[in-house]
Scaffold this motif. Structure first.
Motif, short mmCIF file in Angstrom:
data_model
loop_
_atom_site.label_atom_id
_atom_site.label_comp_id
_atom_site.label_asym_id
_atom_site.label_seq_id
_atom_site.Cartn_x
_atom_site.Cartn_y
_atom_site.Cartn_z
N SER A 160 33.70 -25.22 39.43
CA SER A 160 35.12 -25.58 39.37
C SER A 160 35.36 -26.95 39.99
CB SER A 160 35.96 -24.52 40.08
OG SER A 160 37.32 -24.89 40.13
N ALA A 161 34.75 -27.22 41.13
CA ALA A 161 34.91 -28.52 41.79
C ALA A 161 34.31 -29.64 40.94
CB ALA A 161 34.25 -28.48 43.17
N LEU A 162 33.15 -29.38 40.33
CA LEU A 162 32.53 -30.40 39.47
C LEU A 162 33.39 -30.70 38.26
CD1 LEU A 162 28.78 -29.23 39.55
CD2 LEU A 162 29.76 -31.22 40.70
N ASN A 163 34.00 -29.66 37.68
CA ASN A 163 34.84 -29.86 36.49
C ASN A 163 36.06 -30.72 36.80
OD1 ASN A 163 33.52 -28.54 34.33
ND2 ASN A 163 34.13 -26.55 35.12
N GLN A 164 36.52 -30.69 38.04
CA GLN A 164 37.69 -31.48 38.41
C GLN A 164 37.37 -32.95 38.61
OE1 GLN A 164 39.42 -29.62 41.84
NE2 GLN A 164 39.80 -27.66 40.80
N ASN A 165 36.09 -33.27 38.74
CA ASN A 165 35.71 -34.65 39.07
C ASN A 165 34.81 -35.32 38.04
OD1 ASN A 165 36.73 -35.05 42.06
ND2 ASN A 165 35.81 -33.01 42.01
N TYR A 166 34.25 -34.53 37.11
CA TYR A 166 33.30 -35.11 36.16
C TYR A 166 33.60 -34.64 34.74
CZ TYR A 166 30.57 -36.20 40.34
OH TYR A 166 30.16 -36.67 41.57
N HIS A 167 33.14 -35.43 33.79
CA HIS A 167 33.19 -35.06 32.38
C HIS A 167 32.25 -33.86 32.17
CE1 HIS A 167 32.30 -35.38 28.02
NE2 HIS A 167 33.52 -35.91 27.96
N PRO A 168 32.53 -32.99 31.17
CA PRO A 168 31.65 -31.84 30.92
C PRO A 168 30.18 -32.21 30.80
CG PRO A 168 33.64 -31.63 29.62
CD PRO A 168 33.72 -32.96 30.30
N ASP A 169 29.88 -33.33 30.14
CA ASP A 169 28.47 -33.75 30.04
C ASP A 169 27.89 -34.07 31.41
OD1 ASP A 169 28.60 -33.45 27.34
OD2 ASP A 169 28.90 -35.57 26.89
N GLY A 170 28.70 -34.65 32.30
CA GLY A 170 28.24 -34.95 33.65
C GLY A 170 27.98 -33.69 34.46
#
Length: 491
Positions: A160-170
């Motif tokens: 969840s935290a990654l999705n808020q800061n990065y593009h899905p590919d990232g």
């Protein structure tokens, strides 16, 4: 004289423990969080619901198929090479899926390549820990189990935290990189002697078949059984031991084998080969309809749970919940699941019911909770439902691992487990396609949940009918003054 290698029983062995923890921390909850990871990616490449669901079930199916080869690969190449191959497959599959922009590419990268990698890792990490410890093995496995159990709880929050800061590919690339870094293994083997190695290999022969049962929770299920030795008492009382099961569940031999004058060479060539294949693969277990009933029921339970885990986030998205709210739901479910896996031995001792009866009761609770999930969209109440689903799931996972050993004689146990895995793989593909068609036809995931509810209810009906038939047949065949039969002989 061959050189004897002594396991360190500590020291560098703890590095192996933490490497295995990191590996399982990421892989165990992968299928549970696949929607959070790939949802936007799937929308970006315009995948239909049927295509998406088929690709996810191809992933699950290849985990099952690869798992059948684990013992052979571990024997031939050792756990280091198998683990490195597994994490390499996962790394390549996830990495490639980040820049693939079509359905076929996604199915090949995530469905095929990543599925093989997860399957290869199912048993190798557990064997690695066992090979590096002797007297401290329980401590090492206990620590590994505890830390691995945090995966289903923390991973939704991390994603969840990654999705808020990065593009899905990232996000996908970050997870792929963590897989790769978690594959560190020693350059020189510090394993047991060859004799002890084979002993360790045999000890996971049956465990490896259990690893895939339930959302790739291999290490959790195996280690739980190793650390709850008191549950052996429950198994012997309410489920029976594999060594004494021959009396409870005898398979009828084909009458042709009972003739001492029978010569298999007198049969036509195709019948000779057929008899040899049946004997080699242990397919004579299908002569007992009760086992067939149990086998189909188990596969339906696994099919429903695997698809519900993937379907759940989609259903919550339909209710307009945010990714952080869905992550909190999954974390609550995962925490309750882990905590309640320690409860079944005590519940079984209290109720004195065998594993199959306990699963029937638990499935009833699961059906009620899922129905409530369909009609309730109030978020605090949704979290309570997550708690109930997690508790019931934790109990079901433990009892599921006891079903086949409780009803199948020891001489048929290995073939029964292999047949179970093959059937799970086939039903995963068919079930995934059916879920996709249902969603495309109805336009809502609610009807997909109803379909899964029907399959769960079908399992309850099949097993309940078998128990009733067994009870009625015993009453007719034995006089009333005969002592009461053991639970395993009836249930």
């Amino acid at each position: 004289m061959p050189r004897t290698l002594i396991p360190p029983d500590g020291g560098y062995g703890w590095v192996i423990v933490f490497a295995s923890v990191l590996n399982n921390f990421l892989m165990v909850p992968l299928i549970q969080n696949v929607v959070l990871i790939f949802k936007d990616k799937m929308l970006e490449i315009d995948m239909t619901v049927t295509q998406m669901w088929f690709a996810l079930n191809v992933h699950t199916s290849f985990i099952y198929i690869t798992h059948l080869l684990n013992n052979l690969l571990l024997t031939r190449f050792g756990y280091r090479k198998v683990t490195l191959a597994g994490v390499s497959f996962v790394f390549c599959g996830l990495s490639m899926s980040s820049w693939i922009h079509n359905y076929l590419g996604f199915m090949l990268t995530f469905g095929f390549v990543t599925g093989i990698g997860v399957g290869l890792n199912a048993s190798s990490c557990s064997l690695a820990i066992k090979s590096y410890f002797t007297t401290n093995q329980n401590k090492a496995i206990g620590l590994s189990m505890t830390l691995t159990a945090l995966g289903p709880i923390l991973m939704p929050q991390i994603i969840s935290a990654l999705n808020q800061n990065y593009h899905p590919d990232g996000v996908i690339l970050i997870l792929a990189a963590a897989q790769r870094r978690g594959s560190t293994l020693p350059s020189q083997p510090k394993v047991l002697t060859k004799t002890t190695w084979w002993k360790s290999e045999e000890s996971i022969n049956l465990e490896s078949c259990y690893d895939i049962f339930e959302e790739n929770e291999s290490l959790e299920t195996i280690e739980l059984n190793e650390h709850t030795n008191n549950s052996d008492k429950m198994n012997s009382k309410s489920n029976g031991n594999c060594k004494s099961l021959g009396k409870d569940f005898q398979f009828e031999e084909h009458k042709i084998y009972k003739d001492p004058n029978f010569d298999i060479n007198s049969l036509p060539w195709y019948k000779r080969h057929l008899y040899r294949v049946v004997g080699l693969l242990g397919l004579d277990i299908f002569l007992n309809l009760r086992y067939v009933n149990i086998l189909i029921g188990l596969s339906l339970v696994v099919l429903v749970e695997m698809n519900f885990v993937v379907l759940l986030p989609f259903l919550l998205f339909e209710y307009s919940f945010t990714i952080s709210e869905i992550a909190a739901f999954l974390s609550v479910l995962g925490a309750a699941d882990i905590v309640f896996r320690f409860l079944p031995p005590h519940v079984g001792d209290c109720l004195k019911k065998p594993a199959r009866v306990m699963i029937i009761l638990v499935l009833g609770v699961i059906i009620a909770a899922r129905l409530a999930l369909i009609y309730i969209s109030h978020y605090p109440t949704i979290l309570i439902i997550a708690l109930i689903l997690g508790c019931s799931k934790g109990m079901r996972v433990v009892y599921m691992s006891l079903i086949i050993p409780s009803y199948v004689p020891e001489q048929h146990l290995a073939s029964a487990l292999v047949i179970q895995i093959v059937l799970n793989s086939l039903m995963s593909l068919l079930g995934g396609y059916a879920i996709g068609i249902t969603r495309t036809t109805t336009g809502s995931y609610v009807y997909c949940v109803i379909l899964l509810e029907f399959l769960t209810a079908l399992t309850i009906v099949m097993w309940s009918a078998d128990i009733l038939i067994k009870k009625c047949s015993r009453k007719k065949s034995k006089p009333s003054n005969v002592s009461t039969a053991r639970a395993e002989e009836v249930y």
